[in-house]
Design a protein around this motif. Sequence first.
Motif, PDB file in Angstrom:
ATOM      1  N   PHE A 159       0.828  -1.200   0.000  1.00  0.00           N
ATOM      2  CA  PHE A 159       0.000   0.000   0.000  1.00  0.00           C
ATOM      3  C   PHE A 159       0.869   1.260   0.000  1.00  0.00           C
TER       4      PHE A 159
ATOM      5  N   TRP B 272      -9.159  -0.297  -4.326  1.00  0.00           N
ATOM      6  CA  TRP B 272      -8.416   0.731  -3.612  1.00  0.00           C
ATOM      7  C   TRP B 272      -7.399   1.432  -4.507  1.00  0.00           C
ATOM      8  N   GLU B 273      -6.869   0.731  -5.506  1.00  0.00           N
ATOM      9  CA  GLU B 273      -5.884   1.353  -6.402  1.00  0.00           C
ATOM     10  C   GLU B 273      -6.524   2.469  -7.218  1.00  0.00           C
TER      11      GLU B 273
END
Length: 92
Positions: free
Chosen positions: A21, A77-78
Amino acid sequence: TEIKWGLYNFSGKPYVNWYQFAQKIFLSAEKLDLIKKAPNLIPVTSANFSTAVERPKNSKLNCQKIAKEFGIFPSNWELELKNIINYIEQGQ
């Protein structure tokens, strides 16, 4: 209306660890010229830290309960990270 109390897990998809992340955040910021160069990150495991609590090897969150009860499903999430960085880049 019944209130559905309880503990609900929620996280984005695909599954990612903290190292991955952070790496994606810095590389995205570098690509958009928000920073000059992404720092060299060093991945570590829980074994690198002394703690009284034993950490699981796999800490992926099971999001089935929140999906079933409320119809809330994890987003990518990317893609969301890209949207946030673009928002910051525009000075908002």
